[in-house]
Design a protein around this motif. Sequence first.
Motif, short mmCIF file in Angstrom:
data_model
loop_
_atom_site.label_atom_id
_atom_site.label_comp_id
_atom_site.label_asym_id
_atom_site.label_seq_id
_atom_site.Cartn_x
_atom_site.Cartn_y
_atom_site.Cartn_z
N SER A 7 3.22 2.39 -30.29
CA SER A 7 3.81 1.06 -30.36
C SER A 7 4.70 0.98 -31.59
O SER A 7 4.77 1.92 -32.38
N TYR A 8 5.34 -0.16 -31.74
CA TYR A 8 6.03 -0.43 -32.99
C TYR A 8 6.00 -1.92 -33.25
O TYR A 8 5.66 -2.72 -32.39
N GLY A 9 6.33 -2.24 -34.50
CA GLY A 9 6.37 -3.63 -34.94
C GLY A 9 7.44 -3.78 -35.98
O GLY A 9 8.20 -2.85 -36.28
N ALA A 10 7.49 -4.96 -36.57
CA ALA A 10 8.50 -5.25 -37.58
C ALA A 10 8.32 -4.32 -38.77
O ALA A 10 7.21 -4.01 -39.18
N PHE A 12 7.19 8.44 -45.92
CA PHE A 12 7.97 7.71 -44.93
C PHE A 12 8.93 8.68 -44.24
O PHE A 12 9.64 9.44 -44.90
N TYR A 13 8.91 8.63 -42.93
CA TYR A 13 9.81 9.44 -42.11
C TYR A 13 10.62 8.50 -41.24
O TYR A 13 10.09 7.53 -40.70
N GLN A 14 11.92 8.78 -41.14
CA GLN A 14 12.78 7.92 -40.35
C GLN A 14 13.64 8.71 -39.39
O GLN A 14 13.95 9.87 -39.61
N ARG A 15 13.97 8.04 -38.31
CA ARG A 15 14.93 8.59 -37.36
C ARG A 15 15.94 7.50 -37.07
O ARG A 15 15.58 6.37 -36.73
N MET A 42 13.84 3.94 -36.75
CA MET A 42 12.39 3.98 -36.57
C MET A 42 11.80 4.60 -37.83
O MET A 42 12.28 5.63 -38.30
N VAL A 43 10.76 3.95 -38.36
CA VAL A 43 10.11 4.41 -39.58
C VAL A 43 8.65 4.68 -39.28
O VAL A 43 7.97 3.85 -38.66
N GLY A 44 8.17 5.83 -39.72
CA GLY A 44 6.75 6.14 -39.66
C GLY A 44 6.21 6.27 -41.06
O GLY A 44 6.79 6.97 -41.88
N ALA A 45 5.12 5.56 -41.35
CA ALA A 45 4.42 5.68 -42.63
C ALA A 45 3.22 6.59 -42.39
O ALA A 45 2.30 6.21 -41.67
N HIS A 72 6.79 2.34 -36.45
CA HIS A 72 6.04 2.74 -35.26
C HIS A 72 4.72 3.40 -35.62
O HIS A 72 4.50 3.79 -36.78
N SER A 73 3.88 3.51 -34.62
CA SER A 73 2.62 4.23 -34.78
C SER A 73 2.25 4.88 -33.46
O SER A 73 2.64 4.41 -32.39
#
Length: 173
Positions: free
Chosen positions: A69-72, A159-162, A118-121, A85-86
Motif C-alpha cells: 500500500s501507500y499513503g501520504a 530512505f529509498y526513492q523511485r 515513491m519513498v520507502g523508509a 509505500h510499504s
Amino acid sequence: MRLISCTEEAHAGAILAILNEAIVNSTALYDYKPRTPENMVAWFATKRANGFPVIGAEDESGKLLGFASYGAFRAFPAYKYTVEHSVYVEAGHRGAGLGRTLMEAIIAEAAARDVHVMVGAIDAANAGSIGLHERLGFEHAGTVRQAGFKFGRWLDVAFYQRILSTPLNPVDG
C-alpha cells in the motif's frame, strides 16, 4: 497466487496479523506493541478517504499472503505527488518473490494514479528489502542515523526513492 484489492471486511484481520508479526519479531516497523482491530478501522478509513490502494496477494484458498500500500509522504500540499509505500509478506512466504510481485503492482498503481515519487523508509539493516528496492529501480536518498530505538539498540532508517514519469501535467495548488 492472485493479486486482489484488499477490503476492510475481508482482509483487516489478515493484514493485522502480518503487521503484528513484523512488529513483534522485526524492525520492519518501529512500533513496540501489536496493533489492535481498532487500529485497522482507522487505517482502512484513511486509505478509503484518500483513495490509497491496498493490493493483496492471496493463495488458491483465499488466504492473504502479503500486501502493499501507500499513503501520504508528508502532510503539506506540495507533497501531493509523493507517497510513502510499504510492503509486507507473511513470515512463511518471504523470499519467494511475493514482495517483488506486490511492489511491481503498487508501482504500477502509483503511476496510474499520477504519483511522481515513491519513498520507502527501510530499516538500514534490512538487506532483503533494500536489495528488492534497488532491483526495482529505487535509489538511496539518505539515511537518518539512530532514528529509532527498538530491541535494546539504535536503528538507522534508510530512505529509498523511485521517480516515476507521471504525472504528465503536474499543477500547483
